[in-house]
Motif scaffolding. Structure first.
Motif, PDB file in Angstrom:
ATOM      1  N   CYS A 153      -4.776  -3.189   2.588  1.00 62.09           N
ATOM      2  CA  CYS A 153      -5.253  -3.816   1.361  1.00 62.09           C
ATOM      3  C   CYS A 153      -5.271  -5.321   1.584  1.00 62.09           C
ATOM      4  O   CYS A 153      -4.391  -5.877   2.254  1.00 62.09           O
ATOM      5  CB  CYS A 153      -4.298  -3.436   0.240  1.00 62.09           C
ATOM      6  SG  CYS A 153      -4.543  -4.306  -1.313  1.00 62.09           S
ATOM      7  N   SER A 195      -3.244   3.477  -2.814  1.00 59.17           N
ATOM      8  CA  SER A 195      -2.924   2.514  -3.865  1.00 59.17           C
ATOM      9  C   SER A 195      -2.422   1.231  -3.231  1.00 59.17           C
ATOM     10  O   SER A 195      -1.794   1.251  -2.168  1.00 59.17           O
ATOM     11  CB  SER A 195      -1.835   3.071  -4.794  1.00 59.17           C
ATOM     12  OG  SER A 195      -2.257   4.261  -5.415  1.00 59.17           O
ATOM     13  N   CYS A 196      -2.671   0.128  -3.895  1.00 57.79           N
ATOM     14  CA  CYS A 196      -2.192  -1.176  -3.447  1.00 57.79           C
ATOM     15  C   CYS A 196      -1.702  -1.927  -4.678  1.00 57.79           C
ATOM     16  O   CYS A 196      -2.519  -2.365  -5.506  1.00 57.79           O
ATOM     17  CB  CYS A 196      -3.295  -1.942  -2.746  1.00 57.79           C
ATOM     18  SG  CYS A 196      -2.884  -3.659  -2.359  1.00 57.79           S
ATOM     19  N   VAL A 197      -0.397  -2.035  -4.803  1.00 55.42           N
ATOM     20  CA  VAL A 197       0.197  -2.764  -5.919  1.00 55.42           C
ATOM     21  C   VAL A 197       0.372  -4.218  -5.508  1.00 55.42           C
ATOM     22  O   VAL A 197       0.918  -4.504  -4.438  1.00 55.42           O
ATOM     23  CB  VAL A 197       1.548  -2.161  -6.315  1.00 55.42           C
ATOM     24  CG1 VAL A 197       2.156  -2.948  -7.470  1.00 55.42           C
ATOM     25  CG2 VAL A 197       1.392  -0.694  -6.704  1.00 55.42           C
ATOM     26  N   GLN A 211     -10.086  -0.608  -9.543  1.00 58.35           N
ATOM     27  CA  GLN A 211      -8.974  -1.513  -9.850  1.00 58.35           C
ATOM     28  C   GLN A 211      -8.474  -1.207 -11.249  1.00 58.35           C
ATOM     29  O   GLN A 211      -9.275  -1.013 -12.164  1.00 58.35           O
ATOM     30  CB  GLN A 211      -9.484  -2.949  -9.755  1.00 58.35           C
ATOM     31  CG  GLN A 211      -8.492  -4.041 -10.047  1.00 58.35           C
ATOM     32  CD  GLN A 211      -9.077  -5.407  -9.746  1.00 58.35           C
ATOM     33  OE1 GLN A 211      -9.630  -5.650  -8.681  1.00 58.35           O
ATOM     34  NE2 GLN A 211      -8.947  -6.320 -10.694  1.00 58.35           N
ATOM     35  N   TYR A 254      -7.228   0.650  -5.884  1.00 58.81           N
ATOM     36  CA  TYR A 254      -7.253   2.006  -5.362  1.00 58.81           C
ATOM     37  C   TYR A 254      -8.398   2.192  -4.377  1.00 58.81           C
ATOM     38  O   TYR A 254      -9.400   1.475  -4.414  1.00 58.81           O
ATOM     39  CB  TYR A 254      -7.434   3.017  -6.500  1.00 58.81           C
ATOM     40  CG  TYR A 254      -6.325   3.034  -7.512  1.00 58.81           C
ATOM     41  CD1 TYR A 254      -6.481   2.432  -8.756  1.00 58.81           C
ATOM     42  CD2 TYR A 254      -5.117   3.660  -7.233  1.00 58.81           C
ATOM     43  CE1 TYR A 254      -5.472   2.450  -9.694  1.00 58.81           C
ATOM     44  CE2 TYR A 254      -4.090   3.678  -8.172  1.00 58.81           C
ATOM     45  CZ  TYR A 254      -4.275   3.066  -9.396  1.00 58.81           C
ATOM     46  OH  TYR A 254      -3.259   3.085 -10.319  1.00 58.81           O
ATOM     47  N   ALA A 298      -2.168  -1.733 -14.388  1.00 59.72           N
ATOM     48  CA  ALA A 298      -1.171  -1.339 -13.388  1.00 59.72           C
ATOM     49  C   ALA A 298      -1.098  -2.323 -12.231  1.00 59.72           C
ATOM     50  O   ALA A 298      -0.300  -2.118 -11.315  1.00 59.72           O
ATOM     51  CB  ALA A 298      -1.496   0.052 -12.859  1.00 59.72           C
ATOM     52  N   ASN A 299      -1.930  -3.373 -12.287  1.00 60.78           N
ATOM     53  CA  ASN A 299      -1.975  -4.357 -11.197  1.00 60.78           C
ATOM     54  C   ASN A 299      -2.154  -3.667  -9.840  1.00 60.78           C
ATOM     55  O   ASN A 299      -1.466  -4.004  -8.855  1.00 60.78           O
ATOM     56  CB  ASN A 299      -0.719  -5.230 -11.206  1.00 60.78           C
ATOM     57  CG  ASN A 299      -0.639  -6.073 -12.452  1.00 60.78           C
ATOM     58  OD1 ASN A 299      -1.624  -6.705 -12.845  1.00 60.78           O
ATOM     59  ND2 ASN A 299       0.519  -6.060 -13.099  1.00 60.78           N
ATOM     60  N   THR A 300      -3.056  -2.719  -9.811  1.00 61.73           N
ATOM     61  CA  THR A 300      -3.211  -1.872  -8.633  1.00 61.73           C
ATOM     62  C   THR A 300      -4.672  -1.728  -8.233  1.00 61.73           C
ATOM     63  O   THR A 300      -5.545  -1.566  -9.096  1.00 61.73           O
ATOM     64  CB  THR A 300      -2.618  -0.479  -8.898  1.00 61.73           C
ATOM     65  OG1 THR A 300      -1.239  -0.613  -9.251  1.00 61.73           O
ATOM     66  CG2 THR A 300      -2.723   0.407  -7.674  1.00 61.73           C
ATOM     67  N   GLU A 345       0.825  -1.208   0.000  1.00 56.49           N
ATOM     68  CA  GLU A 345       0.000   0.000   0.000  1.00 56.49           C
ATOM     69  C   GLU A 345       0.855   1.251   0.000  1.00 56.49           C
ATOM     70  O   GLU A 345       1.998   1.243   0.468  1.00 56.49           O
ATOM     71  CB  GLU A 345      -0.910   0.051   1.232  1.00 56.49           C
ATOM     72  CG  GLU A 345      -1.841  -1.129   1.422  1.00 56.49           C
ATOM     73  CD  GLU A 345      -1.311  -2.105   2.437  1.00 56.49           C
ATOM     74  OE1 GLU A 345      -2.135  -2.795   3.086  1.00 56.49           O
ATOM     75  OE2 GLU A 345      -0.076  -2.202   2.591  1.00 56.49           O
TER      76      GLU A 345
END
Length: 122
Positions: free
Chosen positions: A95, A21-23, A71, A79, A75-77, A6
């Motif tokens: 996350c 954000s959470c990658v 989502q 939000y 970006a594989n993220t 996060e």
């Protein structure tokens, strides 16, 4: 190795906005039941918002209309857009997500968590 990271927390005045954000490691479309939880000092961790199986979205009543989960597969993220922040929103935000099985049909039983990001509203 599953990893959720996060970012985006910080300090903001009441009425302000933040985007968390959470990658995730790997491809986010391999994940299911992705969502955000939060934990305030002295309180239990609580659901903020989550994607349910089938794509429906749940929000905690206190954040409905102010927070938006989304989502970005490219970006594989994951939000969490937070607006009209209130002092009561102060917490560490986490996350979470699970992995789909090899066929992409069944959501796994294990929940994975990020390390959390602090949001402070004053």
């Amino acid at each position: 190795h599953v990893q959720l990271v996060e970012s985006g927390g910080g300090s903001v005045q009441a009425g302000g906005s933040l985007r968390l954000s959470c990658v995730v490691s790997g491809f986010i479309h391999r994940y299911c039941r992705m969502g955000w939880y939060r934990q305030a000092p002295g309180k239990e961790r609580e659901l903020v918002s989550t994607f349910r199986d089938g794509g429906t979205i749940d929000y905690q009543e206190s954040v409905r209309g102010r927070f938006t989960i989304s989502q970005d597969n490219g970006a594989n993220t994951l939000y969490l857009q937070m607006t009209s922040l209130q002092i009561e929103d102060t917490a560490v935000y986490f996350c979470t997500g699970r992995l789909l099985d090899a066929y992409g049909r069944r959501c796994g039983d294990t929940s994975y968590w990020g390390q959390g990001t602090q949001v402070t509203v004053s």
